[in-house]
Design an enzyme around this catalytic site. Structure first.
Site, PDB file in Angstrom:
ATOM      1  N   ASN A 178      -6.505   1.877  -1.630  1.00 25.91           N
ATOM      2  CA  ASN A 178      -6.163   0.591  -0.968  1.00 25.91           C
ATOM      3  C   ASN A 178      -5.917   0.766   0.482  1.00 25.91           C
ATOM      4  O   ASN A 178      -4.950   0.698   1.010  1.00 25.91           O
ATOM      5  CB  ASN A 178      -4.710   0.452  -1.393  1.00 25.91           C
ATOM      6  CG  ASN A 178      -3.760   1.251  -1.375  1.00 25.91           C
ATOM      7  OD1 ASN A 178      -3.857   2.398  -1.528  1.00 25.91           O
ATOM      8  ND2 ASN A 178      -2.336   0.918  -1.303  1.00 25.91           N
ATOM      9  N   ARG A 231      -4.178   7.806   2.579  1.00 29.15           N
ATOM     10  CA  ARG A 231      -4.665   7.133   3.713  1.00 29.15           C
ATOM     11  C   ARG A 231      -5.858   7.613   4.194  1.00 29.15           C
ATOM     12  O   ARG A 231      -6.676   8.345   3.888  1.00 29.15           O
ATOM     13  CB  ARG A 231      -3.376   7.135   4.704  1.00 29.15           C
ATOM     14  CG  ARG A 231      -2.205   6.424   4.258  1.00 29.15           C
ATOM     15  CD  ARG A 231      -1.930   5.208   3.644  1.00 29.15           C
ATOM     16  NE  ARG A 231      -0.487   4.937   3.391  1.00 29.15           N
ATOM     17  CZ  ARG A 231      -0.208   4.358   2.087  1.00 29.15           C
ATOM     18  NH1 ARG A 231      -1.278   3.972   1.407  1.00 29.15           N
ATOM     19  NH2 ARG A 231       1.197   3.916   1.895  1.00 29.15           N
ATOM     20  N   HIS A 287       4.154   5.883   5.082  1.00 30.77           N
ATOM     21  CA  HIS A 287       4.118   4.672   6.000  1.00 30.77           C
ATOM     22  C   HIS A 287       4.880   5.168   7.179  1.00 30.77           C
ATOM     23  O   HIS A 287       5.803   5.945   7.020  1.00 30.77           O
ATOM     24  CB  HIS A 287       4.814   3.638   5.727  1.00 30.77           C
ATOM     25  CG  HIS A 287       4.204   2.946   4.357  1.00 30.77           C
ATOM     26  ND1 HIS A 287       3.346   1.915   4.675  1.00 30.77           N
ATOM     27  CD2 HIS A 287       4.375   2.728   2.989  1.00 30.77           C
ATOM     28  CE1 HIS A 287       2.936   1.338   3.516  1.00 30.77           C
ATOM     29  NE2 HIS A 287       3.557   2.026   2.436  1.00 30.77           N
ATOM     30  N   HIS A 305      -2.050  -1.778 -11.580  1.00 25.09           N
ATOM     31  CA  HIS A 305      -0.891  -2.008 -10.851  1.00 25.09           C
ATOM     32  C   HIS A 305      -0.481  -3.343 -11.655  1.00 25.09           C
ATOM     33  O   HIS A 305      -0.857  -4.454 -11.128  1.00 25.09           O
ATOM     34  CB  HIS A 305      -0.976  -2.229  -9.645  1.00 25.09           C
ATOM     35  CG  HIS A 305       0.456  -2.411  -8.890  1.00 25.09           C
ATOM     36  ND1 HIS A 305       0.842  -1.607  -7.863  1.00 25.09           N
ATOM     37  CD2 HIS A 305       1.479  -3.337  -8.876  1.00 25.09           C
ATOM     38  CE1 HIS A 305       1.932  -2.128  -7.195  1.00 25.09           C
ATOM     39  NE2 HIS A 305       2.245  -3.057  -8.196  1.00 25.09           N
ATOM     40  N   HIS A 342       2.803   3.780 -12.243  1.00 26.60           N
ATOM     41  CA  HIS A 342       4.028   4.018 -11.801  1.00 26.60           C
ATOM     42  C   HIS A 342       5.014   2.879 -12.757  1.00 26.60           C
ATOM     43  O   HIS A 342       5.391   1.937 -12.122  1.00 26.60           O
ATOM     44  CB  HIS A 342       4.197   3.490 -10.406  1.00 26.60           C
ATOM     45  CG  HIS A 342       3.264   2.531  -9.873  1.00 26.60           C
ATOM     46  ND1 HIS A 342       3.193   1.232 -10.365  1.00 26.60           N
ATOM     47  CD2 HIS A 342       2.403   2.461  -8.793  1.00 26.60           C
ATOM     48  CE1 HIS A 342       2.214   0.585  -9.845  1.00 26.60           C
ATOM     49  NE2 HIS A 342       1.806   1.211  -8.739  1.00 26.60           N
ATOM     50  N   HIS A 350      -1.710   9.883  -9.361  1.00 26.37           N
ATOM     51  CA  HIS A 350      -1.882   8.648  -8.451  1.00 26.37           C
ATOM     52  C   HIS A 350      -1.082   9.179  -6.964  1.00 26.37           C
ATOM     53  O   HIS A 350       0.086   9.379  -6.777  1.00 26.37           O
ATOM     54  CB  HIS A 350      -0.574   7.813  -8.917  1.00 26.37           C
ATOM     55  CG  HIS A 350      -0.501   6.418  -8.302  1.00 26.37           C
ATOM     56  ND1 HIS A 350      -0.412   5.094  -8.932  1.00 26.37           N
ATOM     57  CD2 HIS A 350      -0.251   6.048  -6.913  1.00 26.37           C
ATOM     58  CE1 HIS A 350      -0.478   4.301  -8.239  1.00 26.37           C
ATOM     59  NE2 HIS A 350      -0.357   4.459  -6.977  1.00 26.37           N
ATOM     60  N   LYS A 352      -9.255   0.948  -9.979  1.00 24.25           N
ATOM     61  CA  LYS A 352      -7.742   0.543  -9.631  1.00 24.25           C
ATOM     62  C   LYS A 352      -7.707  -1.038  -9.622  1.00 24.25           C
ATOM     63  O   LYS A 352      -8.389  -1.469  -8.706  1.00 24.25           O
ATOM     64  CB  LYS A 352      -7.209   1.155  -8.347  1.00 24.25           C
ATOM     65  CG  LYS A 352      -6.143   0.796  -7.923  1.00 24.25           C
ATOM     66  CD  LYS A 352      -5.022   1.437  -8.922  1.00 24.25           C
ATOM     67  CE  LYS A 352      -3.573   1.023  -8.805  1.00 24.25           C
ATOM     68  NZ  LYS A 352      -2.810   1.485  -7.581  1.00 24.25           N
ATOM     69  N   ALA A 389       7.228  -2.200   5.031  1.00 25.64           N
ATOM     70  CA  ALA A 389       6.273  -1.709   4.005  1.00 25.64           C
ATOM     71  C   ALA A 389       6.926  -1.022   2.781  1.00 25.64           C
ATOM     72  O   ALA A 389       7.867  -0.220   2.658  1.00 25.64           O
ATOM     73  CB  ALA A 389       5.389  -0.707   4.698  1.00 25.64           C
ATOM     74  N   HIS A 448      -1.607   8.470  -2.660  1.00 29.43           N
ATOM     75  CA  HIS A 448      -1.960   7.963  -1.253  1.00 29.43           C
ATOM     76  C   HIS A 448      -1.931   8.749  -0.246  1.00 29.43           C
ATOM     77  O   HIS A 448      -1.181   9.132   0.167  1.00 29.43           O
ATOM     78  CB  HIS A 448      -1.280   6.655  -0.904  1.00 29.43           C
ATOM     79  CG  HIS A 448      -1.030   5.653  -1.887  1.00 29.43           C
ATOM     80  ND1 HIS A 448      -1.743   4.427  -2.120  1.00 29.43           N
ATOM     81  CD2 HIS A 448      -0.151   5.602  -3.101  1.00 29.43           C
ATOM     82  CE1 HIS A 448      -1.413   3.696  -3.086  1.00 29.43           C
ATOM     83  NE2 HIS A 448      -0.505   4.244  -3.959  1.00 29.43           N
ATOM     84  N   ASP A 499       2.619   8.532  -6.865  1.00 28.65           N
ATOM     85  CA  ASP A 499       2.728   7.298  -5.731  1.00 28.65           C
ATOM     86  C   ASP A 499       3.256   7.800  -4.292  1.00 28.65           C
ATOM     87  O   ASP A 499       3.784   6.569  -4.050  1.00 28.65           O
ATOM     88  CB  ASP A 499       3.508   6.252  -6.547  1.00 28.65           C
ATOM     89  CG  ASP A 499       2.958   5.003  -6.022  1.00 28.65           C
ATOM     90  OD1 ASP A 499       1.892   4.994  -5.270  1.00 28.65           O
ATOM     91  OD2 ASP A 499       3.739   3.961  -6.169  1.00 28.65           O
TER      92      ASP A 499
HETATM   93  C1  NCD Z   1       1.860   1.929  -2.202  1.00 33.29           C
HETATM   94  C2  NCD Z   1       1.400   2.092  -0.982  1.00 33.29           C
HETATM   95  O1  NCD Z   1       2.099   1.940   0.210  1.00 33.29           O
HETATM   96  O2  NCD Z   1      -0.036   2.209  -0.538  1.00 33.29           O
HETATM   97  N1  NCD Z   1       3.277   1.493  -2.238  1.00 33.29           N
HETATM   98  C3  NCD Z   1       4.101   1.456  -3.128  1.00 33.29           C
HETATM   99  O3  NCD Z   1       5.140   0.914  -2.858  1.00 33.29           O
HETATM  100  N2  NCD Z   1       3.914   1.959  -4.121  1.00 33.29           N
HETATM  101  C4  NCD Z   1       0.995   0.861  -2.897  1.00 33.29           C
HETATM  102  C5  NCD Z   1       1.361   0.949  -4.470  1.00 33.29           C
HETATM  103  O4  NCD Z   1       1.218   1.900  -5.082  1.00 33.29           O
HETATM  104  O5  NCD Z   1       1.655  -0.043  -4.979  1.00 33.29           O
HETATM  105 ZN    ZN Z   2       0.322   3.584  -5.441  1.00 30.47          ZN
END
Ligand code: NCD
Ligand code: ZN
Length: 358
Positions: A47, A22, A269, A154, A192, A18, A112, A281, A20, A265
């Site tokens: 996402n 971006r 940000h 999620h 998560h 898992h 997802k 965020a 991110h 995860d």
């Molecule tokens: C994730 C994100 O910033 O894309 N944020 C988070 O708090 N885990 C999105 C997600 O996995 O819920």
């Molecule tokens: Zn995530």
């Protein structure tokens, strides 16, 4: 043997279930962290601001990731063999046929599920386009069950009236259990996981269900979001829970339960988005030293023998991956977590880890 004396540990190369990364500038800034961590690949979350909700978008995104990987390795002799494992962002619109077509063409390896309320308010970053009518997606789940496509969920209730700390357990009972009942052969990953009751369910359920576990949810309880003042750096979704939940989740992991696997995860940000007074965020960045952080947790629990399966083996097959036959070594050697990477405040910045990936 006293595990405190272990000087190094060698396990198969791992897989982040898992992640991110971006797009654009941010991707270029955070990708080197992941590529330094010797993962064979990662499940890439869809996402984005414009969610990865069609075959074409998934193919294009994969190509942008591949370009970015190549750019990181330009001029170096070693090339990365990091393989992104793409996911579809499930919407109310996409048809079961399209979900299966994308899977068959290799556009994605899993679906997802984010959920949103009727106003399009989702429970986490980038979930505005998530599913509003879960029952309306049962035909998709049916097709996924038939074709062996995993559902990466999620599971958090999104309604404003639900208590923030109950969102996961409410969604477990209300959303997930009926899905499992209707589709007993659907492969599900509970993403998560944070709540001890959800962890009990995953550990014992008579279903094809597994869970990813982050570093932060094994490290923090909910006090750490508020201790000494509000701490956005410790804020992610689902929010860390009471201490008893943290302990329960962590116990399943470090006792070697095979239904729990590493999914960082890691969610970068920009510091400006993390320091907004209103609407800060959600997301914690751990990608810089994910392996070392997980290793430290297992060492603390005298459980290093279970590190390899958790990082590198448990339920990899559902993503179409095999346990790597290449090894990686983590040495007992101090490393300091950097403060910032590309304008992203790093989790536990400045603290010292006792492990270093070679
Ligand atoms: C994730 C994100 O910033 O894309 N944020 C988070 O708090 N885990 C999105 C997600 O996995 O819920
Ligand atoms: Zn995530």
């Amino acid at each position: 043997m006293n595990q405190k004396q272990i000087e190094s540990i060698t396990i198969p190369r791992w897989f982040d279930r898992h992640l991110h990364i971006r797009d654009g500038d941010m991707m270029r800034k955070v990708l080197p962290s992941t590529l330094n961590q010797r993962a064979t690949g990662a499940v890439i979350m869809p996402n984005l601001i414009d969610p990865i909700s069609t075959v074409e978008k998934a193919m294009d995104y994969r190509q942008r990731i591949q370009f970015a990987i190549n750019a990181v390795f330009t001029g170096q002799t070693a090339n990365s063999d990091f393989l992104p494992c793409m996911t579809l962002y499930l919407t109310d619109q996409i048809s079961p046929e399209e979900v299966v077509r994308g899977f068959d063409q290799g556009a994605w390896s899993g679906v997802k599920l984010y959920m949103a309320d009727q106003q399009g308010q989702g429970g986490t970053t980038g979930s505005h386009s998530g599913v509003k009518n879960l029952l309306g997606r049962y035909r998709v789940f049916e097709a996924m069950e038939k074709h062996g496509i995993p559902l990466l969920g999620h599971f958090e209730a999104v309604e404003r009236v639900v208590d923030e700390f109950d969102r996961e357990v409410v969604s477990l009972e209300r959303d997930l259990m009926p899905i499992l009942k209707s589709f007993p052969n659907l492969e599900v990953v509970f993403e998560h996981i944070t709540d001890g009751r959800a962890a009990d369910f995953v550990a014992e359920a008579d279903h094809k269900i597994n869970a990813t576990v982050t570093v932060q949810h094994m490290t923090l309880n909910r006090n750490e979001m508020f201790w000494g003042g509000m701490n956005p750096v410790n804020y992610c979704k689902p929010v860390p829970k009471r201490e008893e939940h943290r302990q329960k989740v962590r116990r399943y992991v470090t006792s070697g339960h095979p239904r729990f696997g590493a999914g960082t995860d890691s969610a970068p940000h920009d510091v400006s988005a993390k320091s907004r007074c209103s609407g800060c965020a959600a997301g914690i960045f751990t990608a810089d030293s994910a392996v070392e952080r997980y290793t430290a947790i297992f060492e603390e629990d005298d459980a290093l023998q279970h590190l390899g399966p958790f990082l590198s083996e448990n339920f990899l097959h559902i993503y179409g991956r095999k346990v790597s036959d290449e090894m990686m070594t983590i040495e007992h050697k101090t490393s300091v977590i950097p403060e910032y990477i590309g304008g992203v405040k790093v989790f536990q910045a400045g603290s010292t880890l006792q492990w270093k990936l070679v």
